[in-house]
Structures are given as structure tokens and as C-alpha cells.
Motif scaffolding. Structure first.
Motif, PDB file in Angstrom:
ATOM      1  N   ASN A 152      46.534  41.284  39.541  1.00 29.78           N
ATOM      2  CA  ASN A 152      46.792  41.285  38.102  1.00 29.78           C
ATOM      3  C   ASN A 152      45.604  40.599  37.435  1.00 29.78           C
ATOM      4  O   ASN A 152      45.681  39.452  37.022  1.00 29.78           O
ATOM      5  CB  ASN A 152      48.104  40.574  37.774  1.00 29.78           C
ATOM      6  N   TRP A 153      44.499  41.313  37.375  1.00 24.93           N
ATOM      7  CA  TRP A 153      43.271  40.764  36.818  1.00 24.93           C
ATOM      8  C   TRP A 153      43.327  40.840  35.298  1.00 24.93           C
ATOM      9  O   TRP A 153      43.689  41.862  34.729  1.00 24.93           O
ATOM     10  CB  TRP A 153      42.052  41.510  37.331  1.00 24.93           C
ATOM     11  N   LEU A 154      42.962  39.754  34.656  1.00 19.89           N
ATOM     12  CA  LEU A 154      42.930  39.647  33.191  1.00 19.89           C
ATOM     13  C   LEU A 154      44.287  39.917  32.547  1.00 19.89           C
ATOM     14  O   LEU A 154      44.369  40.227  31.361  1.00 19.89           O
ATOM     15  CB  LEU A 154      41.869  40.577  32.589  1.00 19.89           C
ATOM     16  N   THR A 207      45.971  46.223  37.113  1.00 17.71           N
ATOM     17  CA  THR A 207      46.693  46.288  38.381  1.00 17.71           C
ATOM     18  C   THR A 207      46.175  47.504  39.150  1.00 17.71           C
ATOM     19  O   THR A 207      45.358  48.273  38.635  1.00 17.71           O
ATOM     20  CB  THR A 207      48.209  46.425  38.141  1.00 17.71           C
ATOM     21  N   ILE A 208      46.652  47.698  40.351  1.00 21.99           N
ATOM     22  CA  ILE A 208      46.206  48.845  41.147  1.00 21.99           C
ATOM     23  C   ILE A 208      46.546  50.171  40.467  1.00 21.99           C
ATOM     24  O   ILE A 208      45.681  51.055  40.381  1.00 21.99           O
ATOM     25  CB  ILE A 208      46.741  48.755  42.596  1.00 21.99           C
ATOM     26  N   PRO A 209      47.758  50.360  39.928  1.00 21.60           N
ATOM     27  CA  PRO A 209      48.027  51.614  39.206  1.00 21.60           C
ATOM     28  C   PRO A 209      47.137  51.793  37.972  1.00 21.60           C
ATOM     29  O   PRO A 209      46.776  52.915  37.626  1.00 21.60           O
ATOM     30  CB  PRO A 209      49.494  51.509  38.800  1.00 21.60           C
ATOM     31  N   PHE A 210      46.757  50.698  37.318  1.00 26.61           N
ATOM     32  CA  PHE A 210      45.846  50.782  36.181  1.00 26.61           C
ATOM     33  C   PHE A 210      44.485  51.304  36.630  1.00 26.61           C
ATOM     34  O   PHE A 210      43.882  52.158  35.969  1.00 26.61           O
ATOM     35  CB  PHE A 210      45.696  49.418  35.499  1.00 26.61           C
ATOM     36  N   LEU A 211      44.001  50.801  37.767  1.00 25.48           N
ATOM     37  CA  LEU A 211      42.728  51.269  38.305  1.00 25.48           C
ATOM     38  C   LEU A 211      42.805  52.755  38.672  1.00 25.48           C
ATOM     39  O   LEU A 211      41.868  53.515  38.411  1.00 25.48           O
ATOM     40  CB  LEU A 211      42.321  50.433  39.523  1.00 25.48           C
TER      41      LEU A 211
END
Length: 145
Positions: free
Chosen positions: A114-116, A120-124
Motif C-alpha cells: 500500500n504505497w502512498l 496496491t498490486i491491483p492498482f499497478l
């Protein structure tokens, strides 16, 4: 160099960009699961089902300078993007917590990273599918043949 040839070369570069995005996304998913040890949930597997073939299809299209692969890539990238978007909503929107697409193993709402506060991985994965989709739409633009 004439204008048509220049346009064709630009489209091959767009294809190359889309291929690189798919390679990075695939290697990223393998890094998270095989090196970091994050167990993929059901929705992560579906996203992989749509991303992994893009590496091969876009790779063949790129190295043969064949932009006609766009008609195979676009449906995969759009469907994968929808799954990524749904998965991201599952993680970030409390109202989606009641929907249970993951019935076994790791819950789809879990966040390994959960960066920033929002990456998240699904966001990437959604970012990768979106970049590939935009690239393919560009290839469908006027005078693309």
C-alpha cells in the motif's frame, strides 16, 4: 523519409511500448508471488490470465512490426482492466467488502502493498492494462493500416 513511413514507425514504437508494459507487469507479478512470497487471490489469477498472453502476442507483433495484433490485444487489455478495477474497488471501497468473488485462499480485499496510501498490486495491474489499452486505441486511429 516520407510521412506514411514515419507514421508506421511511430505505431511500431507504440507497439513496442505496450509490449514493454506487459513484460514489466508480468515480471512484477512473478516477483511479488515467487520472490516476495505473496499468495495471489482469485482476482489476481484472473488478471494474470489476461496479462500473460499479452507478453507473447505483443512480442510477436512488435518483432514482426505487425500492428494487426491490436485486434487481439485490445479485448484482453480491456477485460483485464475491468477485473483490476473491480479488484481495486474491493480493496479500497468499504461497500464492496460484501461482494465475495474470492471464495478460497487469500481474500481479495487484502493488501500486500500500500504505497502512498493508494498504490496496491491491483492498482499497478490497472495502470498496466490502461497503458496497453490506450496504446491499442492509438493504433486503431485514422490511417492505421
Amino acid at each position: 523519409m516520407n510521412k506514411v513511413q514515419s507514421k508506421s514507425e511511430k505505431k511500431v514504437w507504440v507497439l513496442y511500448f505496450a509490449w514493454l508494459v506487459s513484460v514489466v507487469a508480468t515480471l512484477g507479478s512473478l516477483y511479488f508471488s515467487e520472490i516476495r512470497g505473496f499468495i495471489p487471490c482469485d482476482l489476481c489469477w484472473f488478471q494474470r490470465i489476461f496479462m500473460y498472453p499479452l507478453v507473447v502476442i505483443l512480442g510477436i507483433g512488435t518483432f514482426q512490426s505487425d500492428i494487426s495484433v491490436k485486434k487481439f490485444v485490445l479485448p484482453l487489455s480491456i477485460l483485464g482492466g475491468f477485473i483490476s478495477f473491480f479488484h481495486y474497488l474491493e480493496q479500497k471501497v468499504p461497500g464492496f467488502g460484501g461482494i465475495k468473488p474470492c471464495v478460497s485462499g487469500v481474500p481479495c480485499s487484502s493488501e500486500y502493498i500500500n504505497w502512498l496510501g493508494f498504490i496496491t498490486i491491483p492498482f499497478l495491474a490497472l495502470l498496466a492494462f490502461t497503458l496497453i489499452t490506450i496504446s491499442m486505441i492509438f493504433l486503431f486511429s485514422k490511417n492505421s493500416k
